[in-house]
Design a protein around this motif. Structure first.
Motif, PDB file in Angstrom:
ATOM      1  N   ARG A  74       0.827  -1.206   0.000  1.00 27.18           N
ATOM      2  CA  ARG A  74       0.000   0.000   0.000  1.00 27.18           C
ATOM      3  C   ARG A  74       0.861   1.255   0.000  1.00 27.18           C
ATOM      4  NH1 ARG A  74      -5.198  -0.348  -1.403  1.00 27.18           N
ATOM      5  NH2 ARG A  74      -5.764   1.287   0.015  1.00 27.18           N
ATOM      6  N   HIS A  75       1.917   1.243   0.828  1.00 23.31           N
ATOM      7  CA  HIS A  75       2.794   2.416   0.881  1.00 23.31           C
ATOM      8  C   HIS A  75       3.533   2.610  -0.436  1.00 23.31           C
ATOM      9  CE1 HIS A  75       2.100   3.663   4.934  1.00 23.31           C
ATOM     10  NE2 HIS A  75       2.415   2.486   5.426  1.00 23.31           N
ATOM     11  N   SER A  76       4.017   1.529  -1.014  1.00 27.22           N
ATOM     12  CA  SER A  76       4.766   1.656  -2.269  1.00 27.22           C
ATOM     13  C   SER A  76       3.852   2.074  -3.425  1.00 27.22           C
ATOM     14  CB  SER A  76       5.498   0.358  -2.612  1.00 27.22           C
ATOM     15  OG  SER A  76       4.578  -0.668  -2.924  1.00 27.22           O
ATOM     16  N   ALA A  77       2.553   1.808  -3.302  1.00 27.48           N
ATOM     17  CA  ALA A  77       1.593   2.230  -4.327  1.00 27.48           C
ATOM     18  C   ALA A  77       1.156   3.681  -4.125  1.00 27.48           C
ATOM     19  CB  ALA A  77       0.374   1.311  -4.319  1.00 27.48           C
ATOM     20  N   GLY A  78       1.685   4.321  -3.082  1.00 23.92           N
ATOM     21  CA  GLY A  78       1.393   5.729  -2.859  1.00 23.92           C
ATOM     22  C   GLY A  78       0.212   6.023  -1.957  1.00 23.92           C
ATOM     23  N   HIS A  79      -0.350   5.001  -1.343  1.00 21.94           N
ATOM     24  CA  HIS A  79      -1.476   5.225  -0.426  1.00 21.94           C
ATOM     25  C   HIS A  79      -0.941   5.803   0.875  1.00 21.94           C
ATOM     26  CE1 HIS A  79      -4.431   3.119  -2.927  1.00 21.94           C
ATOM     27  NE2 HIS A  79      -3.428   2.313  -3.227  1.00 21.94           N
ATOM     28  N   VAL A  80      -1.606   6.828   1.384  1.00 22.69           N
ATOM     29  CA  VAL A  80      -1.128   7.492   2.590  1.00 22.69           C
ATOM     30  C   VAL A  80      -1.872   7.053   3.848  1.00 22.69           C
ATOM     31  CG1 VAL A  80      -0.271   9.539   1.403  1.00 22.69           C
ATOM     32  CG2 VAL A  80      -2.639   9.477   2.181  1.00 22.69           C
ATOM     33  N   ARG A 145       4.359  12.845   7.642  1.00 26.65           N
ATOM     34  CA  ARG A 145       4.780  13.876   6.690  1.00 26.65           C
ATOM     35  C   ARG A 145       5.992  14.637   7.214  1.00 26.65           C
ATOM     36  NH1 ARG A 145      -1.057  15.445   5.676  1.00 26.65           N
ATOM     37  NH2 ARG A 145      -0.653  17.068   7.198  1.00 26.65           N
TER      38      ARG A 145
END
Length: 172
Positions: A74-80, A145
């Motif tokens: 999920r993180h590598s797919a850009g989901h925050v 962030r």
């Protein structure tokens, strides 16, 4: 007349974890989650269940390593969205109680040192500060962030109080 049901509150969970949604919802309600927090947790559970289904895994395949793979994907797919450890602790607890999986005797995997730090921060906010799950999640997102900007490798040595203050002012 009753209060109309909101469509926002309806979360459809598909995949191998769908049969466990009533127990999951009950566990969250018993833990004192608000209806909106329950909806948010169900959405995250739905993400995990769909991911399991897409990768041809069943409920019996839920392990700490599989959870780690899901979060990393999920993180590598850009989901925050930050998937809190308690989400996985609740569903794995239900699966253990139902005899679907066995208790793992190893420490759960955490993605990175930053993920470990943020998980500890979230646990502090929930247990020590008594924040609602959605508020803690918002704080963790801001902290993520901040760390991405100020300490991309997770090295906190060079951070000063001024950096935190400046980041808070920038958020405001």
């Amino acid at each position: 007349m009753g209060v109309p049901a909101s469509k926002v509150a309806k979360v459809r969970v598909r995949g191998p974890l769908a049969p466990f949604v009533p127990a999951f919802r009950a566990a969250l309600k018993e833990a004192g989650y608000t209806p909106l927090s329950i909806v948010n947790e169900l959405r995250m559970l739905s993400d995990f269940s769909r991911w399991l289904q897409e990768h041809a895994f069943g409920a019996t395949d839920v392990t700490a390593a599989r959870i780690h793979d899901f979060v990393a994907a999920r993180h590598s797919a850009g989901h925050v969205v930050a998937y809190p450890p308690r989400l996985f602790a609740t569903i794995t607890g239900i699966l253990v109680d139902r005899g679907v999986i066995e208790v793992e005797h190893e420490e759960p995997l955490v993605g990175s040192p930053v993920d470990a730090l943020l998980a500890t921060f979230e646990a502090f906010l929930l247990t020590e500060r008594g924040l609602a799950a959605c508020t803690a999640a918002a704080y963790v997102l801001r902290a993520r962030r901040f760390l991405a900007r100020q300490a991309p490798g997770g090295d906190l040595v060079g951070l000063a109080a001024r950096d935190v203050t400046d980041a808070i002012r920038a958020e405001c």
